[in-house]
Write a protein that holds these residues in place. Structure first.
Motif, short mmCIF file in Angstrom:
data_model
loop_
_atom_site.label_atom_id
_atom_site.label_comp_id
_atom_site.label_asym_id
_atom_site.label_seq_id
_atom_site.Cartn_x
_atom_site.Cartn_y
_atom_site.Cartn_z
N THR A 1 13.34 -5.05 10.70
CA THR A 1 14.55 -4.22 10.58
C THR A 1 14.30 -2.99 9.70
N ASP A 2 13.40 -3.11 8.73
CA ASP A 2 13.07 -1.96 7.87
C ASP A 2 12.33 -0.89 8.67
N VAL A 3 11.48 -1.32 9.60
CA VAL A 3 10.80 -0.36 10.47
C VAL A 3 11.82 0.40 11.31
N VAL A 4 12.78 -0.33 11.85
CA VAL A 4 13.82 0.29 12.68
C VAL A 4 14.63 1.29 11.86
N MET A 5 14.99 0.90 10.63
CA MET A 5 15.75 1.80 9.75
C MET A 5 14.97 3.08 9.47
N ALA A 6 13.69 2.92 9.12
CA ALA A 6 12.88 4.08 8.76
C ALA A 6 12.68 5.02 9.94
N ALA A 7 12.58 4.46 11.14
CA ALA A 7 12.29 5.27 12.33
C ALA A 7 13.53 5.90 12.94
N ALA A 8 14.72 5.46 12.54
CA ALA A 8 15.95 5.84 13.24
C ALA A 8 16.26 7.33 13.18
N ILE A 9 16.35 7.91 11.97
CA ILE A 9 16.78 9.31 11.85
C ILE A 9 15.80 10.26 12.55
N PRO A 10 14.48 10.17 12.33
CA PRO A 10 13.58 11.07 13.06
C PRO A 10 13.72 10.95 14.58
N ALA A 11 13.86 9.72 15.09
CA ALA A 11 13.95 9.52 16.54
C ALA A 11 15.21 10.15 17.11
N PHE A 12 16.35 9.90 16.47
CA PHE A 12 17.61 10.43 17.01
C PHE A 12 17.72 11.94 16.82
N VAL A 13 17.21 12.45 15.70
CA VAL A 13 17.20 13.90 15.49
C VAL A 13 16.35 14.58 16.57
N SER A 14 15.22 13.98 16.88
CA SER A 14 14.35 14.53 17.92
C SER A 14 15.06 14.56 19.27
N TYR A 15 15.81 13.49 19.57
CA TYR A 15 16.52 13.44 20.84
C TYR A 15 17.65 14.45 20.92
N PHE A 16 18.41 14.58 19.85
CA PHE A 16 19.49 15.57 19.85
C PHE A 16 18.93 16.98 20.01
N ALA A 17 17.78 17.23 19.39
CA ALA A 17 17.15 18.55 19.53
C ALA A 17 16.70 18.80 20.97
N LEU A 18 16.25 17.75 21.66
CA LEU A 18 15.86 17.92 23.06
C LEU A 18 17.09 18.24 23.92
N PHE A 19 18.22 17.60 23.63
CA PHE A 19 19.47 17.97 24.30
C PHE A 19 19.74 19.46 24.13
N TYR A 20 19.57 19.91 22.91
CA TYR A 20 19.85 21.31 22.59
C TYR A 20 18.89 22.24 23.34
N ILE A 21 17.61 21.86 23.42
CA ILE A 21 16.63 22.67 24.15
C ILE A 21 17.02 22.77 25.62
N VAL A 22 17.42 21.65 26.21
CA VAL A 22 17.86 21.64 27.61
C VAL A 22 19.07 22.56 27.78
N HIS A 23 19.98 22.51 26.82
CA HIS A 23 21.16 23.38 26.88
C HIS A 23 20.73 24.85 26.84
N LEU A 24 19.79 25.18 25.96
CA LEU A 24 19.32 26.56 25.86
C LEU A 24 18.61 27.00 27.14
N GLU A 25 17.82 26.10 27.74
CA GLU A 25 17.14 26.41 29.00
C GLU A 25 18.17 26.70 30.09
N ALA A 65 19.11 17.44 8.86
CA ALA A 65 17.87 17.39 9.64
C ALA A 65 18.11 17.89 11.06
N ALA A 66 19.26 17.53 11.63
CA ALA A 66 19.59 17.99 12.98
C ALA A 66 19.75 19.51 13.01
N VAL A 67 20.40 20.06 11.99
CA VAL A 67 20.56 21.51 11.91
C VAL A 67 19.19 22.19 11.83
N GLY A 68 18.30 21.64 11.01
CA GLY A 68 16.96 22.20 10.90
C GLY A 68 16.21 22.17 12.22
#
Length: 695
Positions: A314-338, A617-620
């Motif tokens: 569960t600690d691995v999941v916690m540590a990995a959560a924010i980078p993974a979801f931030v990366s995904y939201f940024a990909l949404f944004y890239i698709v929107h920009l495209e 992080a998402a804003v960045g």
């Protein structure tokens, strides 16, 4: 469950066949004795893995049987060479090779007590069996995974043997054949080591759960739900691709399988909307590759990370959560920009299904996933028991869902309807075992790399080389390690990828960063190399996921891979960010005297602080995505791009930025970042007004 929901068996069968084709599996005639032979072996393997959860068994025995099943299926499912004949039938010699490989894998089980008694004083038979099994394992890996991993393993074993003949920088005293075979085959330091143990104990059950969920119809449901929710927006099908791939990433252990499952539906829709073929494929590649970063499975690597670091899963999941979801939201944004750049609109809402209707129709697919997460994170059950309970829950759903559909639609409840659920379970168990073959083989071969590192201490040598090349600059250390991880990760499946990185490159970061005064938790180094290993999936010239997506889109795979990597550049900056800012991993501090001890890490648990870290992080990441895409509300000027790039360090590494600029407090760094972003936004807003007035 809702009577509008139907299990699209044609979609499931098409996706399964396409995955088999792209992964190089034989396509045997359905109903033939060879087809049934593979199905029976696969079913028994799944049944065995469920059985050993209920009946505690010696872990070495489980590993031995696990590898035996994987080797048997590898030689049956994958041809030596892909010819028209070998792709539709199993040549006779495989029925000799496969039993020999099985005997080699089971030798450890059969002679367990005798091997323990003569530990270190191996018999002639032990060495012969070891050499034969290692050779057959490498052959199986070449068939299932391609040349990359077997070649790496052979290089390491040659290095073990010829150490005294190597250049002075990497020379060692060398090891005898007996010592190498003993290390790799007759102990738990090599093939039958921790990676294969995790594959046998945890990974199989999660992959089986995913296969059952997929067979039940969840893959098509996730795609339909994503399309219903997002199809109407600009670039809707591309956004649906990202969402569906993210949901599939939760249950998938392969970026190729993820690409095929969602890409067969979303890539044609993106092309129809107006996306160029290579960009449609690249969106799918970026989304599917990032799916391997998504908790809770993370391409089946989460369990191995936990085992290597002595962490709770569960600690691995916690540590990995924010980078993974931030990366995904940024990909949404890239698709929107495209979509904005290409002037692409969404689908006509009248042609889309109602999102709530689609959601209701398959909510029973979501319940087992939440049940799994609940038992893992809240009840803190072991991953093995949590997966077992989720599998049983999923099987119950599969048994009742078709009769419920029939009842709601007013159809007759026949015995065939009731038995169809059991048939689906059987198919799911067979598919789960088939999906595990590359993973089990990969973890076995990767164990050779781990054993070689332990035997020779090559990791210390690599650390010395990178230290000399970097000149004592930590950013250079990280850069060189990232390049090594990308190169080594090409052509490797997720699990083997991480094992190689964890054995070779993660220790380099840990030792050199400490020497340079950067005290970080071990998981930061391990996730760093894991991310760059995963990015190899869409990096030419190998980029297996890019080839899969290009095949669906009928686009150039190299062009697709380059475009996919361009989309994933945002993911490449995240590891640098969480190395310098451990708060992105929800860790606020470590013991400087013992940074590798997870029990001494200080975890962030305040919900408000977690939300702030995620938001900033998402804003960045959005600012970085806009800078690389050259678009916010309209095309950006060079000055605006510079301002957007300046936002990134203020948001992603506020601790370092505040220190460099002597701001005194990292929260002031956030304020400055927001102000810079606001300046760009209002400049863009003013620019769009002028464009509208000009029109």
């Amino acid at each position: 469950m809702n009577k509008t929901q139907h299990i699209d068996e044609k979609f499931i069968e098409t996706e399964e066949k396409l995955t088999e084709k792209l992964e190089g599996q034989r396509t045997l005639r359905e109903g033939s004795w060879q087809y049934w032979l593979i199905a029976i072996i696969a079913f028994i393997w799944s049944a065995y893995q469920i059985y050993v959860v209920v009946v505690p068994t010696n872990s070495v025995f489980i590993r031995s049987f696990h590898l035996a099943f994987a080797l048997a299926l590898a030689f049956a499912m994958y041809p030596m060479f892909r010819t028209q004949k070998t792709m539709i039938t199993i040549p006779w010699f495989n029925f000799i090779i496969a039993p020999l490989a099985v005997i080699g894998a089971l030798y450890i089980f059969i002679n367990y007590d005798a091997l323990n008694a003569r530990s270190g004083s191996w018999s002639h038979l032990d060495i012969v069996m070891g050499l034969g099994t290692i050779f057959l394992l490498l052959k199986a890996a070449r068939r299932t995974l391609g040349m990359a991993l077997p070649v790496i393993a052979v290089i390491f074993m040659l290095y073990d043997y010829l150490g005294q003949y190597m250049p002075d920088l990497i020379a060692h005293k060398g090891a005898s054949i007996n010592k190498i075979v003993g290390q790799m085959y007759l102990t738990t330091e090599g093939i039958f080591g921790v990676p294969l143990g995790v594959s046998a104990s945890y990974v199989f059950l999660f992959v089986l759960f995913g296969a059952l969920l997929e067979r039940a119809g969840a893959g098509k449901y996730f795609i339909d739900l994503a399309y219903a929710l997002l199809g109407r927006y600009d670039g809707g099908p591309a956004k649906a691709s990202v969402a569906a791939s993210g949901m599939m990433g939760i249950i998938s252990g392969s970026s190729i399988a993820n690409t095929v499952t969602t890409g067969t539906f979303t890539i044609p829709l993106m092309k129809k909307l107006g996306f160029p073929g290579h960009k449609a494929a690249a969106v799918e590649v970026a989304a599917s590759t990032n799916g391997q970063l998504m908790p809770p499975i993370m391409g089946a690597a989460a369990f191995i990370i936990a085992e290597f670091l002595g962490l709770n899963y569960t600690d691995v999941v916690m540590a990995a959560a924010i980078p993974a979801f931030v990366s995904y939201f940024a990909l949404f944004y890239i698709v929107h920009l495209e979509a904005k750049k290409l002037g692409l609109k969404g689908e006509d809402p009248s042609k889309l299904a109602k999102a709530f209707t689609v959601f209701k129709s398959g909510v029973h697919y979501i319940i087992p996933i939440f049940f799994l997460m609940y038992t893992l994170i809240i009840l803190r059950q072991s991953p093995q028991m949590a997966a077992f309970n989720a599998i049983i829950f999923m099987m119950l759903i599969m048994v009742i869902q078709r009769p419920v559909y029939a009842f709601l639609e007013g159809k007759k409840l026949t015995s065939a309807v009731f038995m169809s659920g059991f048939s689906d379970i059987g198919h799911g168990m067979i598919n789960g075992a088939k999906n595990m073959v590359p993973i089990a083989i990969a973890t076995g071969v990767a164990g050779i790399v781990v054993g070689s590192v332990t035997l020779t201490g090559i990791g210390l040598v690599l650390a010395e080389v990178i230290s000399d090349l970097s000149g004592g600059y930590i950013v250079a250390v990280l850069f060189f390690t990232a390049i090594v991880s990308l190169i080594l990760g090409m052509g490797l499946p997720t699990t083997a990828n991480y094992i190689v990185m964890a054995s070779l490159t993660a220790p380099i970061i840990m030792s050199l960063s400490g020497d340079l005064g950067y005290i970080i938790p071990a998981i930061a180094a391990h996730l760093f190399v894991f991310y760059f290993g995963i990015l190899a999936d869409d990096t030419p010239p190998v980029g297996m996921a890019a080839y899969a997506a290009a095949g669906i889109a009928k686009s150039d795979p190299i062009k697709t891979g380059l475009q996919g990597f361009a989309y994933d550049i945002r993911t490449a900056i995240l590891p640098f960010a969480f190395f310098f800012n451990n708060k992105l991993l929800l860790i606020s501090g470590v013991d400087s005297l013992d940074p590798n001890n997870p029990s001494l890490w200080q975890w962030i648990t305040n919900p408000v602080e977690i939300a702030l870290i995620f938001f900033t992080a998402a804003v960045g990441m959005f600012a970085f995505s806009s800078a690389t895409q050259g678009w916010v509300l309209t095309r950006t000027s060079m000055f605006e791009r510079v301002l957007l790039l300046a936002v990134v360090p203020f948001m992603l590494i506020p601790n370092m930025t505040a220190k460099w600029l002597m701001l005194g407090d990292e929260y002031l760094s956030y304020v400055v970042g927001f102000m810079l972003y606001a300046i760009v936004y209002f400049m863009q807003k003013n620019k769009t007004k002028k464009i509208i007035v000009g029109i």
